[in-house]
Design an enzyme around this catalytic site. Structure first.
Site, PDB file in Angstrom:
ATOM      1  CB  CYS A  55      -5.279   5.797  10.591  1.00  0.00           C
ATOM      2  SG  CYS A  55      -5.761   4.352   9.603  1.00  0.00           S
ATOM      3  CG  ASP A 103       2.605   1.305   9.370  1.00  0.00           C
ATOM      4  OD1 ASP A 103       2.060   2.326  10.107  1.00  0.00           O
ATOM      5  OD2 ASP A 103       2.700   1.686   8.289  1.00  0.00           O
ATOM      6  NE  ARG A 159      -7.629   4.658   5.690  1.00  0.00           N
ATOM      7  CZ  ARG A 159      -7.982   5.746   5.879  1.00  0.00           C
ATOM      8  NH1 ARG A 159      -8.739   6.108   6.703  1.00  0.00           N
ATOM      9  NH2 ARG A 159      -7.561   6.731   5.167  1.00  0.00           N
ATOM     10  CE  LYS A 198      -1.714   1.553   4.167  1.00  0.00           C
ATOM     11  NZ  LYS A 198      -1.601   2.995   4.607  1.00  0.00           N
ATOM     12  CG  ASN A 199       2.296   2.514   3.695  1.00  0.00           C
ATOM     13  OD1 ASN A 199       1.257   3.063   3.230  1.00  0.00           O
ATOM     14  ND2 ASN A 199       2.808   2.501   4.774  1.00  0.00           N
ATOM     15  NE  ARG A 216      -0.021  10.043  10.203  1.00  0.00           N
ATOM     16  CZ  ARG A 216      -0.440   8.891   9.331  1.00  0.00           C
ATOM     17  NH1 ARG A 216      -1.661   8.532   9.493  1.00  0.00           N
ATOM     18  NH2 ARG A 216       0.461   8.460   8.571  1.00  0.00           N
ATOM     19  CB  ILE A 256       1.327  18.204   6.080  1.00  0.00           C
ATOM     20  CG1 ILE A 256       0.227  19.440   6.323  1.00  0.00           C
ATOM     21  CG2 ILE A 256       0.497  17.027   5.998  1.00  0.00           C
ATOM     22  CD1 ILE A 256      -0.639  19.796   5.068  1.00  0.00           C
ATOM     23  CG  ASP A 257       5.884  20.591  10.160  1.00  0.00           C
ATOM     24  OD1 ASP A 257       5.139  19.369  10.148  1.00  0.00           O
ATOM     25  OD2 ASP A 257       6.653  20.746  10.872  1.00  0.00           O
TER      26      ASP A 257
HETATM   27  C1  UD1 Z   1       3.984   6.633   6.297  1.00  0.00           C
HETATM   28  C2  UD1 Z   1       3.028   5.590   6.300  1.00  0.00           C
HETATM   29  C3  UD1 Z   1       2.686   5.115   7.510  1.00  0.00           C
HETATM   30  C4  UD1 Z   1       3.752   4.847   8.388  1.00  0.00           C
HETATM   31  C5  UD1 Z   1       4.648   6.141   8.562  1.00  0.00           C
HETATM   32  C6  UD1 Z   1       5.782   5.881   9.272  1.00  0.00           C
HETATM   33  C7  UD1 Z   1       2.477   6.002   4.034  1.00  0.00           C
HETATM   34  C8  UD1 Z   1       1.266   6.225   2.978  1.00  0.00           C
HETATM   35  N1  UD1 Z   1       2.084   5.814   5.278  1.00  0.00           N
HETATM   36  O1  UD1 Z   1       3.075   7.718   6.779  1.00  0.00           O
HETATM   37  O2  UD1 Z   1       1.914   3.828   7.227  1.00  0.00           O
HETATM   38  O3  UD1 Z   1       3.080   4.629   9.886  1.00  0.00           O
HETATM   39  O4  UD1 Z   1       5.033   6.509   7.359  1.00  0.00           O
HETATM   40  O5  UD1 Z   1       6.535   4.954   8.924  1.00  0.00           O
HETATM   41  O6  UD1 Z   1       3.434   5.714   3.538  1.00  0.00           O
HETATM   42  N2  UD1 Z   1       5.778  14.405  10.723  1.00  0.00           N
HETATM   43  C9  UD1 Z   1       5.726  15.965  10.964  1.00  0.00           C
HETATM   44  N3  UD1 Z   1       5.798  16.843   9.898  1.00  0.00           N
HETATM   45  C10 UD1 Z   1       5.346  16.358   8.559  1.00  0.00           C
HETATM   46  C11 UD1 Z   1       5.331  14.974   8.362  1.00  0.00           C
HETATM   47  C12 UD1 Z   1       5.532  14.147   9.387  1.00  0.00           C
HETATM   48  O7  UD1 Z   1       6.153  16.256  12.033  1.00  0.00           O
HETATM   49  O8  UD1 Z   1       5.129  17.053   7.631  1.00  0.00           O
HETATM   50  C13 UD1 Z   1       5.759  13.571  11.687  1.00  0.00           C
HETATM   51  C14 UD1 Z   1       4.603  12.743  11.978  1.00  0.00           C
HETATM   52  O9  UD1 Z   1       3.672  13.348  12.785  1.00  0.00           O
HETATM   53  C15 UD1 Z   1       5.069  11.552  12.696  1.00  0.00           C
HETATM   54  C16 UD1 Z   1       6.596  11.309  12.016  1.00  0.00           C
HETATM   55  O10 UD1 Z   1       6.832  12.574  11.361  1.00  0.00           O
HETATM   56  O11 UD1 Z   1       5.299  11.559  13.983  1.00  0.00           O
HETATM   57  C17 UD1 Z   1       6.742  10.207  10.910  1.00  0.00           C
HETATM   58  O12 UD1 Z   1       5.672  10.533   9.869  1.00  0.00           O
HETATM   59  P1  UD1 Z   1       5.938  10.206   8.358  1.00  0.00           P
HETATM   60  O13 UD1 Z   1       7.157   9.583   8.096  1.00  0.00           O
HETATM   61  O14 UD1 Z   1       5.796  11.483   7.295  1.00  0.00           O
HETATM   62  O15 UD1 Z   1       4.779   9.336   8.007  1.00  0.00           O
HETATM   63  P2  UD1 Z   1       3.725   9.405   6.786  1.00  0.00           P
HETATM   64  O16 UD1 Z   1       4.376   9.478   5.544  1.00  0.00           O
HETATM   65  O17 UD1 Z   1       2.474   9.971   7.220  1.00  0.00           O
END
Ligand code: UD1
Length: 418
Positions: free
Chosen positions: A116, A306, A398, A22-23, A121, A123-124
């Site tokens: 989820c 995960d 999902r 999926k990812n 989470r 997106i900064d």
């Molecule tokens: C991806 C995976 C998810 C997995 C996660 C960590 C996908 C679709 N999903 O999620 O299944 O659990 O990696 O392996 O690939 N963060 C920030 N700012 C940002 C982005 C992230 O602070 O802009 C923080 C998040 O809150 C979290 C950490 O970074 O604490 C890891 O997040 P990230 O690696 O970005 O996970 P996702 O890409 O959302």
């Protein structure tokens, strides 16, 4: 709202195939927006999250069609760059579209993405990265509005190796002018798969799998691309955990053993025997698992967040006391209270859970609060006495393609209830 009912005390035994990741599929679907011609994605899992991404692509004007497990996508007809709000809100991965849309159309609009409930989470890092490439970004009434006449390569130092931010920046940088270097990049196998796909489209990305990525901005050169999605390491880990928690035996095919190394290491610590041969892995479990002294979730190649919930379920019925530390997401222990209803004994504070294994869990009514938490409840239900009813089981879809059918094929008795 769907529920599933899991009959307990079943041994998971037999052979299963691991579906596509999926990812890996989700960012690659977004990257089809910067392909020059039609794309065929083989081994693409049929999941709710994939379906939602396809809905977004279709609403932007792309043509998408499944042929078995091959997904045919042609984004040449795409014209829109405003993502539909209702679906974007549901799906965190909708954020992946920002980079490709921006680079293709010079603008992109989306809502703050959902997904989820596993903690705050932000997106900064995605937005900062795109701004470093020259995008102007503003927020207006809950919408993220991005504009850029032309993106320019830059040096980007990520504060944290975010998987999604690394992917978003890679896609935007692929079509930018000049070279981009991403430092402290995520190293997950899914990043490597995206880099491979971008290279197959005719872009040039180097260093995937290491913490420094180089993206040489350019144009997609290939007229037509076929790509095979890598096997899902979390599906593989979950199926191994299902055999482990039930004292079973499983042979998994189409798995990439290197990607599940950290999971296999913990299952071995719990007493499972694991052998690998090419793209197959075989696990046989003892009647009762040993405790696991410490599981700490970390970015790859550390133990994946995960798989944390599924391992929590295993530790709940293991012999001694296990410790789990969740370092990646701050609110990813909602499954703990649900497992507690089934008789699990644990103490949890902040990011640490201490789990004292009990001999048996007892089936009852529980709720899936997120995808992996739902999978953990299924595993617990397989090992428990009596029946476990899991509410909000649609969340499991999902990330798992018909998990109940796969497990039923391995000796489980799981039925769906609407
Ligand atoms: C991806 C995976 C998810 C997995 C996660 C960590 C996908 C679709 N999903 O999620 O299944 O659990 O990696 O392996 O690939 N963060 C920030 N700012 C940002 C982005 C992230 O602070 O802009 C923080 C998040 O809150 C979290 C950490 O970074 O604490 C890891 O997040 P990230 O690696 O970005 O996970 P996702 O890409 O959302």
């Amino acid at each position: 709202m769907a529920s599933i009912v899991v009959s307990g005390r079943r041994r998971i035994c037999g052979e299963a195939r691991v579906t596509g990741a999926k990812n890996a599929a989700l960012p690659i679907l977004a990257a089809t927006l910067i392909a020059r011609g039609p794309v065929e994605l083989e081994n693409c899992p049929r999941l709710k999250d994939v379906e939602n991404m396809l809905c977004i692509l279709s609403s932007l004007g792309a043509q998408c069609e499944y042929c078995g497990d091959t997904l045919k996508i042609d984004t040449r007809s795409a014209t829109g760059s405003v993502m539909p709000q209702s679906i974007s809100k549901e799906l965190r991965s909708s954020i992946f579209m920002l980079g490709p849309l921006l680079t293709r159309f010079g603008s992109a609009v989306c809502t703050f993405p959902g997904g989820c409930e596993i903690g705050h989470r932000p997106i900064d890092l995605h937005l900062k990265g795109l701004m470093m490439l020259g995008a102007e970004i503003r927020e207006e009434r809950g919408l993220i509005i991005c504009r850029a006449d032309r993106l320019k390569g830059a040096e980007i130092h990520l504060d944290y190796p975010s998987v999604g931010a690394t992917e978003n920046i890679m896609m935007a940088a692929a079509c930018a002018d000049g070279m981009t270097r991403i430092f402290n990049a995520a190293r997950e196998p899914e990043i490597e798969d995206l880099a491979l796909f971008l290279n197959e489209l005719g872009y040039l990305v180097e260093g995937a799998g290491s913490s420094t990525l180089s993206v040489y901005g350019g144009e997609a050169r290939r007229e037509k691309t076929t790509h095979r999605i890598i096997p899902d390491r979390i599906v593989a880990g979950t199926l191994m955990a299902a055999a482990a928690i039930t004292g079973g035996e499983i042979r998994l095919n189409d798995v990439c053993p290197a990607h599940v190394g950290s999971i296999a290491a913990k299952l071995k610590e719990a007493g499972c025997k694991i052998e690998q041969q090419g793209m197959s892995m075989r696990l046989s479990a003892p009647d009762r698992l040993n405790e696991i002294r410490l599981i700490e979730t970390m970015p790859y190649p550390g133990f994946p967040t995960d798989m944390q919930a599924q391992m929590f379920a295993l530790c709940a019925v293991a012999k001694g006391t296990s410790v789990i530390v969740e370092n990646v997401f701050e609110n990813r222990f909602r499954h703990a209270a649900e497992l507690g209803r089934m008789g699990a004994s644990f103490t949890q504070k902040d990011r640490t859970a201490i789990i004292r294994g009990v001999e048996r869990l007892t089936g009852t009514k529980v709720t899936a609060w997120d995808l992996r938490g739902g999978a953990a409840m299924v595993l617990a239900g397989l090992a428990a006495d009596g029946e476990t009813t899991i509410e909000h089981a649609e969340l499991i879809d999902r990330g798992y393609e018909k998990l109940h059918e796969t497990l039923n094929g391995l000796g489980a008795e799981i039925r769906l209830e609407e």
